[in-house]
Design an enzyme around this catalytic site. Structure first.
Site, PDB file in Angstrom:
ATOM      1  N   ASP A 288      29.191  46.928  43.977  1.00  0.00           N
ATOM      2  CA  ASP A 288      29.790  45.679  43.486  1.00  0.00           C
ATOM      3  C   ASP A 288      29.226  45.203  42.147  1.00  0.00           C
ATOM      4  O   ASP A 288      29.412  44.044  41.781  1.00  0.00           O
ATOM      5  CB  ASP A 288      29.604  44.565  44.536  1.00  0.00           C
ATOM      6  CG  ASP A 288      30.542  44.754  45.715  1.00  0.00           C
ATOM      7  OD1 ASP A 288      31.710  45.094  45.484  1.00  0.00           O
ATOM      8  OD2 ASP A 288      30.095  44.581  46.859  1.00  0.00           O
TER       9      ASP A 288
ATOM     10  N   ASP B  78      38.890  48.360  46.152  1.00  0.00           N
ATOM     11  CA  ASP B  78      38.253  47.313  45.340  1.00  0.00           C
ATOM     12  C   ASP B  78      37.365  47.901  44.235  1.00  0.00           C
ATOM     13  O   ASP B  78      37.155  47.291  43.185  1.00  0.00           O
ATOM     14  CB  ASP B  78      37.354  46.411  46.214  1.00  0.00           C
ATOM     15  CG  ASP B  78      37.872  46.154  47.611  1.00  0.00           C
ATOM     16  OD1 ASP B  78      38.606  47.004  48.142  1.00  0.00           O
ATOM     17  OD2 ASP B  78      37.522  45.121  48.189  1.00  0.00           O
TER      18      ASP B  78
END
Ligand code: GLY
Length: 395
Positions: free
Chosen positions: A118, A178
């Protein structure tokens, strides 16, 4: 007389633009609301902070009406600093810049956290925007260091960046759609350093994802699991979607935005086509509501009695403004992006002074785990403001 002619011509032009591109949102009013809400948020954060847990620095959502703060290691930590940078970009006022710098500083340590994919969400939305707007060389160094750390998660045998280390009982080498969003950090790192390693990793990840993550109708799976030794696909599943074969709304949004961004850096027409195909899936889907704010999953079983996901809508709108610049479906994409912003800024907007200062309501984090359903989320606000700025930049 000349003034009258000019006024009539302007009215006709605005009328024509409205017909072709849809009604544009009132950006000034939307930012005024966002700024007022964010001032509320800046007052709420110290009240929610906990001396026993000083690592909690960034607002993420509301939990039973209370403001939930997260640590820099949380995937959402970069969005609030990003909101502050977007307010700075719009207003050019010292107070926003100072607040953005303060909240960005909390995230910087993530540059050395190699335990998650992330990095882009955390560092690029905070430090990345800070560098774009200030050219502070310290921010540049943080971006490069972060890209270096993220690159350690790339496996040449799979051709992709490993997403999660957790849930090893479910997946061996999971990659989620993602993850496309983290490639922006890598492309930027190559631009800043001239070292093509990051670019090559990003391209490999985008190509492998394009091969393995999409169905024939250009909807995407959420999680693809790879054999780390051979690169073989082990299984295609979901984590936040309704089922393994369903189309989780935010996943489709990440795909649209991700391939559009890949086209920005590479000019590879394959990525442009992919983004257009994903947009086609999203907007031709019979379960897409008229206001273009999707339900949390396009295949959620109780539609129309299912929660919406304003965050997915905000990501789609922002992605569409960019995609419209590259695509010959320009007018259609602009019209749809304008419609989404119109919906968000009217029906999904938090009433002034409410929601502890979040800007939008009605997002869904993870419906299957009954977590963050029909609540404000910091990333909805971030992509909403980004979309507003992109809309403003449109001529
Ligand atoms: N990246 C996690 C999510 O979209 O919920």
């Amino acid at each position: 007389m000349r003034k009258l002619k000019y006024t009539i011509a302007s009215i006709i032009l605005i009328g024509l633009q409205t017909t072709v591109f849809g009604q544009k949102v009132n950006i000034k009013r939307a930012f005024k609301h966002a700024a007022a809400q964010t001032k509320v948020m800046l007052q709420e954060i110290p009240k929610a902070a906990n001396a026993a847990a000083p690592e909690l620095v960034s607002p993420r959502t509301l939990e039973n009406g209370a403001l939930k703060l997260v640590a820099s290691k949380d995937w959402t930590s970069g969005f609030f600093p990003g909101v502050l940078w977007y307010l700075d970009e719009y207003y050019h006022q010292e107070e926003w810049k100072a607040a953005a710098q303060k909240f960005t500083a909390y995230i910087e340590q993530e540059k050395n956290n190699g335990g998650t994919h992330d990095m882009g969400f955390k560092v690029y939305c905070s430090v990345g925007n800070g560098y774009r707007l200030t050219h502070d060389p310290h921010y540049k160094a943080v971006i490069i260091e972060s890209a270096k750390t993220l690159a350690t998660r790339f496996n040449p045998k799979t051709g992709v960046i490993l997403s999660w280390d957790h849930s090893r009982n479910k997946w061996v080498n999971p990659v989620i759609i993602d993850n496309m969003m983290n490639l922006e950090l890598l492309f930027e790192a190559t631009r800043l350093t001239g070292d093509s390693t990051y670019y090559q990793i990003a391209v490999s990840h985008a190509n492998t994802t394009m091969k393995n993550h999409f169905r024939e109708d250009f909807s995407s799976y959420h999680v693809v699991d790879y054999d780390p030794q051979t690169g073989a696909v082990l299984k295609k599943t979901t984590h936040q979607g309704y089922s393994n074969s369903s189309a989780w709304a935010r996943g489709q949004a990440w795909a649209l935005y991700g391939y559009t961004m890949c086209y920005r850096y590479t000019k590879n027409p394959v990525y442009l086509k992919q983004a257009e195909q994903v947009a086609g899936f999203i907007f031709n889907h019979p379960n897409m509501p008229k206001d273009l704010v999707p339900y949390w999953d396009f295949n959620a079983p109780q539609i129309p009695n299912e929660p919406r996901d304003a965050s997915a809508a905000a990501v789609i709108a922002s992605g569409l403004y960019e995609l419209g610049q590259y695509s010959d479906q320009h007018a259609d994409y602009l019209k749809k992006a304008n419609q989404i912003l119109k919906s968000l800024s009217t029906t999904y907007i938090a009433p002034a002074g409410s929601a502890k200062g979040f800007i939008l309501l009605q997002s869904t984090g993870s419906k299957p785990s009954d977590s963050e359903v029909d609540v404000p989320l910091s990333y909805a606000d971030y992509y909403y403001l980004e979309a507003l700025l992109r809309s403003k930049a449109m001529k």
